[in-house]
Design a protein around this motif. Structure first.
Motif, PDB file in Angstrom:
ATOM      1  N   ILE A   1       0.849  -1.197   0.000  1.00 14.34           N
ATOM      2  CA  ILE A   1       0.000   0.000   0.000  1.00 14.34           C
ATOM      3  C   ILE A   1       0.881   1.244   0.000  1.00 14.34           C
ATOM      4  O   ILE A   1       0.647   2.192  -0.759  1.00 14.34           O
ATOM      5  CB  ILE A   1      -0.964  -0.006   1.204  1.00 14.34           C
ATOM      6  CG1 ILE A   1      -1.835  -1.268   1.201  1.00 14.34           C
ATOM      7  CG2 ILE A   1      -1.797   1.266   1.243  1.00 14.34           C
ATOM      8  CD1 ILE A   1      -2.546  -1.555  -0.104  1.00 14.34           C
ATOM      9  N   LEU A   2       1.910   1.231   0.833  1.00 13.03           N
ATOM     10  CA  LEU A   2       2.840   2.366   0.858  1.00 13.03           C
ATOM     11  C   LEU A   2       3.494   2.548  -0.504  1.00 13.03           C
ATOM     12  O   LEU A   2       3.636   3.678  -0.984  1.00 13.03           O
ATOM     13  CB  LEU A   2       3.895   2.151   1.945  1.00 13.03           C
ATOM     14  CG  LEU A   2       3.370   2.048   3.379  1.00 13.03           C
ATOM     15  CD1 LEU A   2       4.497   1.712   4.338  1.00 13.03           C
ATOM     16  CD2 LEU A   2       2.635   3.308   3.791  1.00 13.03           C
TER      17      LEU A   2
ATOM     18  N   SER B   1       2.246   1.666  -3.442  1.00 12.37           N
ATOM     19  CA  SER B   1       1.255   2.174  -4.402  1.00 12.37           C
ATOM     20  C   SER B   1       1.017   3.673  -4.212  1.00 12.37           C
ATOM     21  O   SER B   1       0.811   4.392  -5.187  1.00 12.37           O
ATOM     22  CB  SER B   1      -0.067   1.402  -4.292  1.00 12.37           C
ATOM     23  OG  SER B   1      -0.801   1.779  -3.150  1.00 12.37           O
ATOM     24  N   ILE B   2       1.084   4.126  -2.987  1.00 21.69           N
ATOM     25  CA  ILE B   2       0.911   5.554  -2.693  1.00 21.69           C
ATOM     26  C   ILE B   2       2.075   6.341  -3.301  1.00 21.69           C
ATOM     27  O   ILE B   2       1.879   7.317  -4.021  1.00 21.69           O
ATOM     28  CB  ILE B   2       0.801   5.788  -1.172  1.00 21.69           C
ATOM     29  CG1 ILE B   2      -0.539   5.230  -0.649  1.00 21.69           C
ATOM     30  CG2 ILE B   2       0.949   7.270  -0.826  1.00 21.69           C
ATOM     31  CD1 ILE B   2      -0.637   5.153   0.864  1.00 21.69           C
ATOM     32  N   ARG B   3       3.284   5.897  -3.022  1.00 20.45           N
ATOM     33  CA  ARG B   3       4.474   6.591  -3.554  1.00 20.45           C
ATOM     34  C   ARG B   3       4.530   6.514  -5.080  1.00 20.45           C
ATOM     35  O   ARG B   3       4.836   7.492  -5.738  1.00 20.45           O
ATOM     36  CB  ARG B   3       5.732   6.001  -2.949  1.00 20.45           C
ATOM     37  CG  ARG B   3       5.837   6.286  -1.463  1.00 20.45           C
ATOM     38  CD  ARG B   3       7.172   6.843  -1.112  1.00 20.45           C
ATOM     39  NE  ARG B   3       7.285   7.038   0.320  1.00 20.45           N
ATOM     40  CZ  ARG B   3       7.201   8.226   0.899  1.00 20.45           C
ATOM     41  NH1 ARG B   3       6.992   9.298   0.191  1.00 20.45           N
ATOM     42  NH2 ARG B   3       7.338   8.339   2.203  1.00 20.45           N
TER      43      ARG B   3
ATOM     44  N   ILE C   1       2.467  10.526  -4.821  1.00 21.22           N
ATOM     45  CA  ILE C   1       2.167  11.138  -3.524  1.00 21.22           C
ATOM     46  C   ILE C   1       3.456  11.127  -2.715  1.00 21.22           C
ATOM     47  O   ILE C   1       3.995  10.072  -2.406  1.00 21.22           O
ATOM     48  CB  ILE C   1       1.037  10.378  -2.798  1.00 21.22           C
ATOM     49  CG1 ILE C   1      -0.237  10.404  -3.652  1.00 21.22           C
ATOM     50  CG2 ILE C   1       0.786  10.987  -1.417  1.00 21.22           C
ATOM     51  CD1 ILE C   1      -1.331   9.460  -3.174  1.00 21.22           C
TER      52      ILE C   1
ATOM     53  N   MET D   1       1.841  12.073   3.025  1.00 24.03           N
ATOM     54  CA  MET D   1       0.431  11.860   3.384  1.00 24.03           C
ATOM     55  C   MET D   1       0.331  11.782   4.902  1.00 24.03           C
ATOM     56  O   MET D   1       1.131  11.108   5.548  1.00 24.03           O
ATOM     57  CB  MET D   1      -0.086  10.557   2.767  1.00 24.03           C
ATOM     58  CG  MET D   1      -1.520  10.229   3.132  1.00 24.03           C
ATOM     59  SD  MET D   1      -2.050   8.615   2.501  1.00 24.03           S
ATOM     60  CE  MET D   1      -2.345   9.023   0.785  1.00 24.03           C
TER      61      MET D   1
ATOM     62  N   MET E   1      -2.479  15.386   1.616  1.00 23.70           N
ATOM     63  CA  MET E   1      -1.573  14.756   0.657  1.00 23.70           C
ATOM     64  C   MET E   1      -0.794  15.840  -0.064  1.00 23.70           C
ATOM     65  O   MET E   1      -1.383  16.811  -0.529  1.00 23.70           O
ATOM     66  CB  MET E   1      -2.351  13.977  -0.418  1.00 23.70           C
ATOM     67  CG  MET E   1      -3.082  12.785   0.049  1.00 23.70           C
ATOM     68  SD  MET E   1      -3.878  11.794  -1.273  1.00 23.70           S
ATOM     69  CE  MET E   1      -3.946  12.829  -2.699  1.00 23.70           C
TER      70      MET E   1
ATOM     71  N   LYS F   1      -4.306   7.330 -10.292  1.00 24.26           N
ATOM     72  CA  LYS F   1      -4.252   6.564  -9.033  1.00 24.26           C
ATOM     73  C   LYS F   1      -5.419   5.587  -8.967  1.00 24.26           C
ATOM     74  O   LYS F   1      -5.243   4.414  -8.629  1.00 24.26           O
ATOM     75  CB  LYS F   1      -4.278   7.521  -7.840  1.00 24.26           C
ATOM     76  CG  LYS F   1      -4.386   6.844  -6.472  1.00 24.26           C
ATOM     77  CD  LYS F   1      -3.046   6.396  -5.971  1.00 24.26           C
ATOM     78  CE  LYS F   1      -3.101   5.943  -4.517  1.00 24.26           C
ATOM     79  NZ  LYS F   1      -2.948   4.501  -4.355  1.00 24.26           N
TER      80      LYS F   1
ATOM     81  N   ASP G   1      -5.053   1.568  -8.884  1.00 24.78           N
ATOM     82  CA  ASP G   1      -5.608   0.863  -7.723  1.00 24.78           C
ATOM     83  C   ASP G   1      -6.602  -0.214  -8.140  1.00 24.78           C
ATOM     84  O   ASP G   1      -6.673  -1.276  -7.519  1.00 24.78           O
ATOM     85  CB  ASP G   1      -6.299   1.842  -6.774  1.00 24.78           C
ATOM     86  CG  ASP G   1      -5.313   2.736  -6.034  1.00 24.78           C
ATOM     87  OD1 ASP G   1      -4.086   2.498  -6.113  1.00 24.78           O
ATOM     88  OD2 ASP G   1      -5.794   3.681  -5.365  1.00 24.78           O
TER      89      ASP G   1
ATOM     90  N   VAL H   1      -4.133  -3.479  -3.145  1.00 24.79           N
ATOM     91  CA  VAL H   1      -4.872  -2.246  -2.860  1.00 24.79           C
ATOM     92  C   VAL H   1      -6.363  -2.567  -2.718  1.00 24.79           C
ATOM     93  O   VAL H   1      -7.024  -2.056  -1.809  1.00 24.79           O
ATOM     94  CB  VAL H   1      -4.627  -1.174  -3.944  1.00 24.79           C
ATOM     95  CG1 VAL H   1      -5.557   0.012  -3.762  1.00 24.79           C
ATOM     96  CG2 VAL H   1      -3.175  -0.712  -3.924  1.00 24.79           C
TER      97      VAL H   1
ATOM     98  N   GLU I   1      -8.496  -1.799   0.586  1.00 25.85           N
ATOM     99  CA  GLU I   1      -9.705  -0.959   0.530  1.00 25.85           C
ATOM    100  C   GLU I   1     -10.927  -1.707   1.073  1.00 25.85           C
ATOM    101  O   GLU I   1     -11.745  -1.122   1.776  1.00 25.85           O
ATOM    102  CB  GLU I   1      -9.952  -0.475  -0.893  1.00 25.85           C
ATOM    103  CG  GLU I   1      -8.958   0.575  -1.363  1.00 25.85           C
ATOM    104  CD  GLU I   1      -8.950   1.839  -0.510  1.00 25.85           C
ATOM    105  OE1 GLU I   1     -10.027   2.256  -0.014  1.00 25.85           O
ATOM    106  OE2 GLU I   1      -7.865   2.418  -0.332  1.00 25.85           O
TER     107      GLU I   1
END
Length: 112
Positions: free
Chosen positions: A31-32, A34-36, A40, A43, A56, A67, A71, A77, A81
């Motif tokens: 998850i981290l 996918s965020i980076r 992003i 956050m 963000m 994104k 996802d 992800v 979710e």
């Protein structure tokens, strides 16, 4: 760098809120990533009662559309979710299927 502020509610249940916070103390590495990978850079999530507030900071490669598309094809992800939805509920102003809602900035004290 652009900044977005978003809001979402948790179900108003102290046990569920505690579990949600525990999950965020050990967010899955996928998850981290996918965020980076989405662009992003920073956050933060804050809570008061059952209301969540996210800040963000994103770089020029970020878009909500990209994104969302990434996802939708990422099984980790999707699993995260689904797990988080056990704890979350939409804001009263949310449209069907909408979770985090972008907030409108209404004031800013300029730096000196």
């Amino acid at each position: 760098m652009k900044r977005y502020s978003l809001a979402l509610d948790l179900k108003d249940d102290p046990q569920l809120i505690a579990e949600y916070e525990d999950h965020h103390k050990k967010v899955w590495p996928e998850i981290l990533k996918s965020i980076r990978d989405a662009g992003i850079d920073s956050m933060e999530i804050y809570r008061t009662g059952n209301r969540l507030f996210m800040i963000m900071e994103v770089n020029d490669t970020f878009s909500f559309e990209k994104k969302s598309k990434a996802d939708s094809t990422n099984p980790k992800v999707q699993a995260w979710e689904a797990l988080m939805w056990k704890y979350q509920q939409p804001l009263p102003v949310a449209k069907p299927g909408e979770k985090w809602i972008i907030m409108e900035k209404i004031f800013e004290l300029p730096a000196r």
